[in-house]
Design an enzyme around this catalytic site. Sequence first.
Site, PDB file in Angstrom:
ATOM      1  N   SER A 146      -1.654  -2.774   9.460  1.00  0.00           N
ATOM      2  CA  SER A 146      -1.819  -2.135  10.761  1.00  0.00           C
ATOM      3  C   SER A 146      -0.462  -2.050  11.476  1.00  0.00           C
ATOM      4  O   SER A 146       0.458  -1.417  10.959  1.00  0.00           O
ATOM      5  CB  SER A 146      -2.875  -2.894  11.568  1.00  0.00           C
ATOM      6  N   ASP A 222     -12.800   2.193   8.742  1.00  0.00           N
ATOM      7  CA  ASP A 222     -11.903   1.575   9.726  1.00  0.00           C
ATOM      8  C   ASP A 222     -12.056   2.323  11.045  1.00  0.00           C
ATOM      9  O   ASP A 222     -11.756   3.518  11.130  1.00  0.00           O
ATOM     10  CB  ASP A 222     -10.478   1.679   9.186  1.00  0.00           C
ATOM     11  N   HIS A 255     -11.215  -2.557   8.979  1.00  0.00           N
ATOM     12  CA  HIS A 255      -9.840  -2.946   9.341  1.00  0.00           C
ATOM     13  C   HIS A 255      -9.588  -4.442   9.179  1.00  0.00           C
ATOM     14  O   HIS A 255      -8.508  -4.922   9.498  1.00  0.00           O
ATOM     15  CB  HIS A 255      -9.594  -2.529  10.802  1.00  0.00           C
TER      16      HIS A 255
END
Lengths: 277, 277
Positions: A146, A222, A255
């Site tokens: 991320s 996600d 995620h």
Amino acid sequence: MEIVSTNRSHGGTQGVYTHQSAETGTPMTFSVFVPDHAPGAKLPVLWYLSGLTCTHANVTEKGEFRAACAEHGVIFVAPDTSPRGDDVPDDEGYDFGKGAGFYVDATQQPWAANYRMRSYIETELSALVAQQFPADMARQGITGHSMGGHGALTIALRNPGRFRSVSAFSPIVSPLNCPWGAKALTGYIGPDRAAWREYDACALIEDGARLPDLLVDQGTADTFLEEQLKTPLLQDACSRAGQPATIRMQDGYDHSYYFISTFMAEHVVWHAGRLKA
Amino acid sequence: MEIVSTNRSHGGTQGVYTHQSAETGTPMTFSVFVPDHAPGAKLPVLWYLSGLTCTHANVTEKGEFRAACAEHGVIFVAPDTSPRGDDVPDDEGYDFGKGAGFYVDATQQPWAANYRMRSYIETELSALVAQQFPADMARQGITGHSMGGHGALTIALRNPGRFRSVSAFSPIVSPLNCPWGAKALTGYIGPDRAAWREYDACALIEDGARLPDLLVDQGTADTFLEEQLKTPLLQDACSRAGQPATIRMQDGYDHSYYFISTFMAEHVVWHAGRLKA
């Protein structure tokens, strides 16, 4: 450097360490996994940069990297994501300030004094790892998740030749084009968007930076994909530039570390193949 | 049963669930990992009982079991370690009360109403898992850590034929002979030590209970080994009784999930071999 803890794990040593950082002006904590090795041997190093709200601890506890790193003889380094401490300026949001350093050197006040995660990772912590661990710094790879995927891509793109292997899990591919990036770079770097380009993987590729190749895994479930991560922008930038890239959309994954841990061993193998070639 | 969360991971689904337990009189939370499988297929089940202070979450996040369970097609169930909630009696210590149910049915006040983890695991949660998941209850294995290793061994020893495979990580092998056990069984069961024997793996083996075989991993650097866990007592009990047992002392490993996760895949393989035979 002080030892916080060491634990034997997967045929190696998982350590957590602190040191006083000159870059951030604060104590900084990081973790290092060192597989068992022959006396005097130097092992390749894989850097893992973490995402928003994380410290070194998230991946250290939940990343499932040790079995693969031990098998392939790779040191795994996990830094924190920002300076810490009561004297460090912060923001109410989870996506700016502590836990959200974005791997930049801030130029704006009140952030510029402490928020120097770019130089901390690229220079200070690298030197410390080289000094304190059996690390072959000629064989480094870098990955992250991320915000840390953004960090891994941009650090590698700005330092050609330094990393033999680069990958990312659900990276923020273009801070110029998402709310997380706009908030962070406006805050740390200021409103001049031209100055953001060195912190944007897509812009760096557009501007001519290249990597040998690149592996990205991104979950299709996600919830940040559409608004923040925008994987297609990286696919497009790589296609236009002729940048080799393996970008895999992973069906149904989100995620979380449930996703990261699933593909971690494949990333370690991918890095090991390039680091040991 | 209500779904707390589901995450795709390692080619399967990691879920967390709650239900109202008749045994404990409280809501109970547990996690289940179900590998992808053919429609209508029933998969073998591996139970994992956690140690002092833990909930379902510790092993779910840090246990590194999913890759092996997915590869071998094994469902992994992780219950909580005690009843929870403001109305449940508790103790100041970490080793009694909440987080420390010891897998017994308490007979003493004020514990008897809620602290029924033996019946909860052996009966109620088993029935729920059989009903709600694609579980082949004719193929069950059981393992656990520390207090949960004690739970796994004693539940298997008291239920001959029910578990095809039994293992433990750093188990409390004899509550009759350690401070944790003495405190817990005095509190939950009362001072009559004869009544403790059904909650003591060594005593159960002495009294004639048998398992097909048994795998135990125990770290040599475990700070609880000498005073609380006392692995040699189990080695002696198995030797005297002719109980087949593979008890491995693992050099330099401690009591943490850094140890458990190291040997988890080997335990899953060990169980899978017996569950799928």
